[in-house]
Scaffold this active site. Structure first.
Site, short mmCIF file in Angstrom:
data_model
loop_
_atom_site.label_atom_id
_atom_site.label_comp_id
_atom_site.label_asym_id
_atom_site.label_seq_id
_atom_site.Cartn_x
_atom_site.Cartn_y
_atom_site.Cartn_z
N ALA A 47 0.90 -1.17 -0.05
CA ALA A 47 0.26 -0.19 0.06
C ALA A 47 0.88 1.07 -0.02
CB ALA A 47 -1.04 0.19 1.20
N ARG A 48 0.62 2.35 -0.83
CA ARG A 48 1.18 3.55 -0.95
C ARG A 48 2.64 3.44 -1.25
NH1 ARG A 48 -2.49 7.01 -1.78
NH2 ARG A 48 -1.11 8.69 -1.07
N SER A 49 3.07 2.09 -2.07
CA SER A 49 4.45 2.26 -2.52
C SER A 49 4.92 2.91 -3.50
CB SER A 49 4.74 0.63 -2.47
OG SER A 49 4.04 0.15 -3.70
N LYS B 163 3.52 1.97 -6.61
CA LYS B 163 3.36 0.96 -7.81
C LYS B 163 2.46 1.64 -8.87
CE LYS B 163 -0.08 -1.56 -5.20
NZ LYS B 163 -0.31 -0.66 -3.99
N SER B 164 1.43 1.91 -8.50
CA SER B 164 0.68 2.70 -9.72
C SER B 164 1.47 3.92 -10.39
CB SER B 164 -0.64 3.29 -9.03
OG SER B 164 -1.44 2.26 -8.83
N HIS C 161 -6.76 9.77 -7.85
CA HIS C 161 -6.02 8.73 -8.78
C HIS C 161 -6.54 8.65 -10.24
CE1 HIS C 161 -3.44 5.36 -8.10
NE2 HIS C 161 -4.19 4.46 -8.79
N ARG D 154 -4.34 10.41 -14.53
CA ARG D 154 -4.16 9.83 -15.65
C ARG D 154 -4.14 10.79 -16.73
NH1 ARG D 154 -3.29 6.23 -12.31
NH2 ARG D 154 -4.70 4.45 -11.88
#
Length: 179
Positions: free
Chosen positions: A14-16, A18-19, A54, A58
Site C-alpha cells: 500500500a502506498r508504495s 506501484k501505480s 487517482h 491519468r
C-alpha cells in the site's frame, strides 16, 4: 504458450508507488485503456476522494474503461492497457461469486473467473501493465476471510508472474525489476 503481446506485472505494498511506476511505463503510449477495478463504497468519502485523485492523475487521452470485464478487455481492442488493480478485481470477484456468504458453488466460480483472467492475460496481444498488491510479506491475518484473500491474491500474482514478460517490485517509491 503465450501470445506476442507484452505483459508487465507491477507489485508493491500500500502506498508504495506501484501505480505511479505502472503509469510511467505507459507514458509514451498513444492509446491506453485504463481498467479501474476499485470497489467503491458510497459511504466512505475519504476513499471516494482518493479514487477521484487517482483518476485525475491519468492523462486525458487515456480511455477509462471502468470496472470492465478484464478478460474481454485483454482479448480485444488495440493499444495498451493499464489494469489497476488485480487486488481490486479479485476482491470484486470474491464478492460477485458469493464467497463471503458461503454460496454453494462460490469456490468453483472464483476458480473459473481466475482461470479466465489468467488465460486472457497469457493470450493477450496487447501491451498490458497490471498493478497488484504484494500482501504476503507481513504477518498472517488472524481472520479466516483475510487469510483466504491473502492466499488467493498471492496465488493469482504467482500465476500472472509466470507468464509475464516483466515483473517489478516497488518499495518506498523505488522500482526494482525482478524479471
Amino acid at each position: 504458450m503465450t501470445a506476442p503481446g507484452r505483459r508487465v506485472l507491477v507489485l508493491g505494498g500500500a502506498r508504495s508507488g506501484k501505480s505511479a511506476h505502472a503509469e510511467s511505463l505507459l507514458a509514451l503510449e498513444e492509446s491506453v485503456d485504463y481498467v479501474d477495478t476499485v470497489h467503491r463504497n458510497p459511504e466512505d468519502a475519504e476513499w471516494a476522494e482518493r479514487i477521484a485523485r487517482h483518476r485525475e492523475s491519468r492523462p486525458e487521452h487515456w480511455n477509462v474503461a471502468g470496472d470492465a470485464d478484464v478478460a474481454a478487455v485483454l482479448g480485444g481492442g488495440s493499444g495498451a492497457v493499464l489494469l489497476d488493480s488485480v487486488t481490486g478485481w479479485l476482491g470484486t470477484m470474491l464478492d460477485t461469486v458469493g464467497l463471503w456468504s458461503d454460496a454453494p458453488d462460490a469456490e468453483d466460480r472464483i476458480a473459473g473467473e481466475v482461470d479466465r483472467f489468467v488465460g486472457a492475460w497469457a493470450a493477450t496481444e496487447r501491451l498490458v501493465v497490471a498493478v497488484s498488491d504484494e500482501v504476503g510479506s507481513g504477518l498472517a491475518p488472524a481472520a479466516g476471510e483475510r487469510r483466504l484473500f491473502r492466499d488467493a491474491l498471492g496465488l493469482l500474482n504467482q500465476r500472472l508472474a509466470a507468464s509475464a514478460d516483466e515483473v517489478w517490485l516497488v518499495t518506498a517509491g523505488i522500482a526494482q525489476r525482478l524479471r
